[in-house]
Write a protein that holds these residues in place. Structure first.
Motif, PDB file in Angstrom:
ATOM      1  N   GLU A 386       0.814  -1.218   0.000  1.00  0.00           N
ATOM      2  CA  GLU A 386       0.000   0.000   0.000  1.00  0.00           C
ATOM      3  C   GLU A 386       0.848   1.270   0.000  1.00  0.00           C
ATOM      4  O   GLU A 386       0.328   2.355  -0.225  1.00  0.00           O
ATOM      5  CB  GLU A 386      -0.929   0.022   1.213  1.00  0.00           C
ATOM      6  N   ARG A 387       2.154   1.157   0.248  1.00  0.00           N
ATOM      7  CA  ARG A 387       3.027   2.324   0.336  1.00  0.00           C
ATOM      8  C   ARG A 387       3.917   2.441  -0.891  1.00  0.00           C
ATOM      9  O   ARG A 387       4.347   1.444  -1.472  1.00  0.00           O
ATOM     10  CB  ARG A 387       3.923   2.245   1.580  1.00  0.00           C
ATOM     11  N   PHE A 388       4.217   3.675  -1.253  1.00  0.00           N
ATOM     12  CA  PHE A 388       5.154   3.934  -2.342  1.00  0.00           C
ATOM     13  C   PHE A 388       6.576   3.655  -1.860  1.00  0.00           C
ATOM     14  O   PHE A 388       6.975   4.087  -0.785  1.00  0.00           O
ATOM     15  CB  PHE A 388       5.036   5.394  -2.797  1.00  0.00           C
ATOM     16  N   TRP A 389       7.355   2.941  -2.684  1.00  0.00           N
ATOM     17  CA  TRP A 389       8.751   2.638  -2.382  1.00  0.00           C
ATOM     18  C   TRP A 389       9.562   2.863  -3.652  1.00  0.00           C
ATOM     19  O   TRP A 389       9.475   2.097  -4.611  1.00  0.00           O
ATOM     20  CB  TRP A 389       8.890   1.195  -1.883  1.00  0.00           C
ATOM     21  N   ALA A 390      10.339   3.909  -3.669  1.00  0.00           N
ATOM     22  CA  ALA A 390      11.065   4.302  -4.876  1.00  0.00           C
ATOM     23  C   ALA A 390      12.028   3.228  -5.356  1.00  0.00           C
ATOM     24  O   ALA A 390      12.374   3.177  -6.540  1.00  0.00           O
ATOM     25  CB  ALA A 390      11.823   5.605  -4.627  1.00  0.00           C
ATOM     26  N   GLU A 391      12.476   2.331  -4.472  1.00  0.00           N
ATOM     27  CA  GLU A 391      13.489   1.344  -4.826  1.00  0.00           C
ATOM     28  C   GLU A 391      12.925  -0.045  -5.082  1.00  0.00           C
ATOM     29  O   GLU A 391      13.669  -0.995  -5.226  1.00  0.00           O
ATOM     30  CB  GLU A 391      14.526   1.256  -3.715  1.00  0.00           C
ATOM     31  N   ARG A 392      11.614  -0.165  -5.186  1.00  0.00           N
ATOM     32  CA  ARG A 392      11.025  -1.507  -5.252  1.00  0.00           C
ATOM     33  C   ARG A 392      11.500  -2.299  -6.480  1.00  0.00           C
ATOM     34  O   ARG A 392      11.521  -3.537  -6.457  1.00  0.00           O
ATOM     35  CB  ARG A 392       9.497  -1.415  -5.252  1.00  0.00           C
ATOM     36  N   PHE A 393      11.881  -1.622  -7.536  1.00  0.00           N
ATOM     37  CA  PHE A 393      12.267  -2.311  -8.769  1.00  0.00           C
ATOM     38  C   PHE A 393      13.776  -2.261  -9.017  1.00  0.00           C
ATOM     39  O   PHE A 393      14.223  -2.454 -10.147  1.00  0.00           O
ATOM     40  CB  PHE A 393      11.540  -1.681  -9.960  1.00  0.00           C
ATOM     41  N   LEU A 394      14.554  -2.002  -7.968  1.00  0.00           N
ATOM     42  CA  LEU A 394      16.001  -1.886  -8.120  1.00  0.00           C
ATOM     43  C   LEU A 394      16.708  -3.129  -7.582  1.00  0.00           C
ATOM     44  O   LEU A 394      16.293  -3.726  -6.591  1.00  0.00           O
ATOM     45  CB  LEU A 394      16.517  -0.644  -7.393  1.00  0.00           C
ATOM     46  N   VAL A 395      17.801  -3.474  -8.238  1.00  0.00           N
ATOM     47  CA  VAL A 395      18.663  -4.575  -7.817  1.00  0.00           C
ATOM     48  C   VAL A 395      20.074  -4.039  -7.677  1.00  0.00           C
ATOM     49  O   VAL A 395      20.571  -3.345  -8.580  1.00  0.00           O
ATOM     50  CB  VAL A 395      18.632  -5.731  -8.833  1.00  0.00           C
ATOM     51  N   TRP A 396      20.720  -4.342  -6.544  1.00  0.00           N
ATOM     52  CA  TRP A 396      22.109  -3.960  -6.318  1.00  0.00           C
ATOM     53  C   TRP A 396      23.012  -5.164  -6.540  1.00  0.00           C
ATOM     54  O   TRP A 396      22.650  -6.296  -6.208  1.00  0.00           O
ATOM     55  CB  TRP A 396      22.306  -3.412  -4.912  1.00  0.00           C
ATOM     56  N   SER A 397      24.203  -4.895  -7.069  1.00  0.00           N
ATOM     57  CA  SER A 397      25.112  -5.981  -7.423  1.00  0.00           C
ATOM     58  C   SER A 397      25.571  -6.785  -6.215  1.00  0.00           C
ATOM     59  O   SER A 397      25.923  -7.952  -6.349  1.00  0.00           O
ATOM     60  CB  SER A 397      26.327  -5.421  -8.173  1.00  0.00           C
ATOM     61  N   ASN A 398      25.589  -6.176  -5.043  1.00  0.00           N
ATOM     62  CA  ASN A 398      26.056  -6.888  -3.854  1.00  0.00           C
ATOM     63  C   ASN A 398      24.921  -7.225  -2.906  1.00  0.00           C
ATOM     64  O   ASN A 398      25.142  -7.493  -1.730  1.00  0.00           O
ATOM     65  CB  ASN A 398      27.120  -6.062  -3.133  1.00  0.00           C
TER      66      ASN A 398
END
Length: 531
Positions: A386-398
């Motif tokens: 229900e909350r906005f999360w700016a990083e929901r579609f991001l993947v970090w290499s580590n």
């Protein structure tokens, strides 16, 4: 109980493993939910069409004259360049394909690049003419402000300046028509929704008058000259549709005006509202704004001396991991599309079931987007669906636990070989802890960080799926990011809302696309000082 509550209740009670049969007011339908089931529908969607949904839009919402219904319903050839094998519709009567193809042609490849460049130039002019200056100005509603700045630009690009000169009030009437959608979609008698019908009919009359005026002013200019834009006849999308409809006897003036009004609504209402949501979420998070400034700096091509606005690279914006994630999360949280499919040539096999020929198959994007079983919720569960999360579609290499999909492929492909060292923890714009060895300024820079929708097929479906996927999706993405970044570059905006305020969507628009905000968002605006 509204439709969102009803479908959520059914999913909670019966789950998503099996399809559900719904008894609607005039017919029955099959409701399909759950990522695996949606993926299965997409895999077999070559046997399905979206014609039933388009018919509802044309004749229930747009009030297209009934005399043309038989013509539309007779076309069972599909929207693709190649007609369905069982169809015997003549090529000149393939109305669904003929009116759909110009969108695909004009909103992709080099044509999309040209359209986007024209959009940036026109929006820059609009912003530079905005009377807001260096002093703070109280604005009653941020949505109205964004709508006013962007809608005129998009209408001008699609229809040409002549259209708006002919009807200077069309943008305001168009907004009333968009609001009327909440009543028109119900298919109620006209005497029950007179104001909504008047709003629609007024917009349709403006389009019809425009069509009539074009017949007087050198109709030969409707030919495809290779130019994407014409001040009088509009974008090639609209010109090609006029050429096509002029050759079809069943497409009289009222039918053609209804069809073009539907096109204008689809290409304008949703991107404008989505641009607002992108901008709002950035304004709500001061720490996120610092990264947005960096993204804009990276995307800046030039800074003209005679303007306070930079020229931005749409390609750079569209490829930014952070901006792509904000874009995707905006559509996840704010889009509600009711995807309507049906099997036109025979029964549709689905797992152990057989859906009858012509039975409506319904898929709700909002049910998929708000499924807690499909989406990760942040390292500490602080970002529920229900909350906005700016990083929901991001993947970090580590950090191989990053990314939005709760159910990911069994063998994820790492970006780089793990070093074996335990990464440091640093805070990010959401205040949570993110494993990272990168300085804050490089947090969202490739190759350390990338955008992904891996594992989300059937869960992230703002544009539908299969052969009928929205042909304007690339246009929408470019307009959302370019529009919001230009507005952010041009103005300082201070929201006048409580500290813990959370924006709400207006669920009366359920199923129609990008949901507008519920209630006004007051703010103060002034022109941003150029650095």
């Amino acid at each position: 109980m509204d439709l969102d509550s009803l479908l959520s209740f059914l999913v909670k009670k019966y789950g998503t493993e099996n399809p559900l049969r719904l008894a609607l007011l005039t017919e029955q339908a099959i409701f399909v939910a759950g990522a695996e089931n949606v993926r299965l529908v997409w895999r077999n969607s070559q046997w399905l069409t979206a014609k039933a949904g388009h018919i509802i839009g044309l004749f229930t919402i747009l009030d297209t004259p009934e005399r043309s219904r038989d013509f539309y319903e007779a076309d069972n050839s599909g929207i693709g360049k190649t007609a369905f094998p069982h169809s015997s519709v003549p090529p000149e009567h393939r109305v669904w394909h003929l009116t759909h193809q110009p969108i695909t042609d004009c909103l992709s490849g080099s044509n999309l690049d040209t359209f986007t460049a024209n959009f940036q130039a026109a929006l820059r002019r609009r912003i530079e003419q905005c009377p807001i200056g260096d002093d703070w100005v109280d604005v009653a509603d941020l949505y109205d402000f964004v709508y006013s700045e962007v809608i005129h630009v998009q209408l001008e690009l699609l229809c040409g300046t002549f259209f708006l000169e002919q009807d200077p009030d069309f943008a305001g009437k168009f907004k009333e028509f968009n609001h009327a959608m909440i009543h028109l979609k119900k298919g109620l008698p006209k005497w029950m929704t007179p104001e909504s019908c008047r709003a629609r009919d007024s917009c349709r009359a403006s389009v019809r008058d425009w069509h009539a005026a074009l017949k007087i002013h050198d109709p030969n200019r409707l030919v495809n000259t290779g130019e994407l834009q014409d001040a009088r006849f509009g974008n090639e999308i609209m010109r090609s549709r006029r050429r096509i409809m002029a050759k079809i006897d069943a497409m009289d003036e009222d039918t053609a005006a209804s069809a073009d009004l539907g096109m204008l609504w689809a290409l304008n209402a949703n991107p404008v509202t989505a641009t607002y949501w992108v901008l709002l979420e950035i304004l709500r998070d001061p720490s996120l704004q610092r990264h947005i400034h960096k993204e804009i700096t990276t995307a800046t091509i030039s800074k003209p001396e005679d303007s306070f606005l930079p020229y931005l690279s749409p390609t750079t914006l569209n490829n930014s991991p952070l901006l792509q994630s904000i874009y995707a999360e905006t559509l996840r949280l704010r889009v509600s599309v009711m995807i309507v499919q049906s099997a036109e040539f025979g029964p549709f096999k689905f797992k152990d079931w057989t859906f009858p020929k012509d039975m409506l198959i319904l898929i709700s994007s909002r049910i998929a987007h708000m499924d807690p079983q499909a989406w990760k919720k942040g390292p500490n569960g602080q970002y529920p669906v229900e909350r906005f999360w700016a990083e929901r579609f991001l993947v970090w290499s580590n950090d191989h636990n990053s990314g939005g999909a709760l159910r990911t492929p069994s063998v994820p492909e790492p970006l780089q070989k793990p070093s074996g060292r335990k990464p440091e923890k640093t805070s990010d714009p959401g205040g949570k802890q993110r494993p990272s060895k990168l300085p804050d300024s490089n947090r969202y820079s490739p190759p350390h960080c990338r955008f992904t929708t891996t594992g989300l097929t059937g869960s992230w479906i703002p544009y539908g799926g299969g052969p009928g996927i929205c042909p304007g999706r690339h246009f929408a993405k470019s307009n959302m990011l370019l529009g919001s970044m230009l507005l952010f570059s041009a103005f300082e905006i201070s929201l006048d809302v409580p500290q813990d305020w959370e924006p709400k969507v207006d669920l009366r628009y359920y199923g129609l696309g990008v949901l507008p905000p519920r209630g006004e968002v007051p703010c103060r605006i002034r022109r941003r000082k150029r650095v």
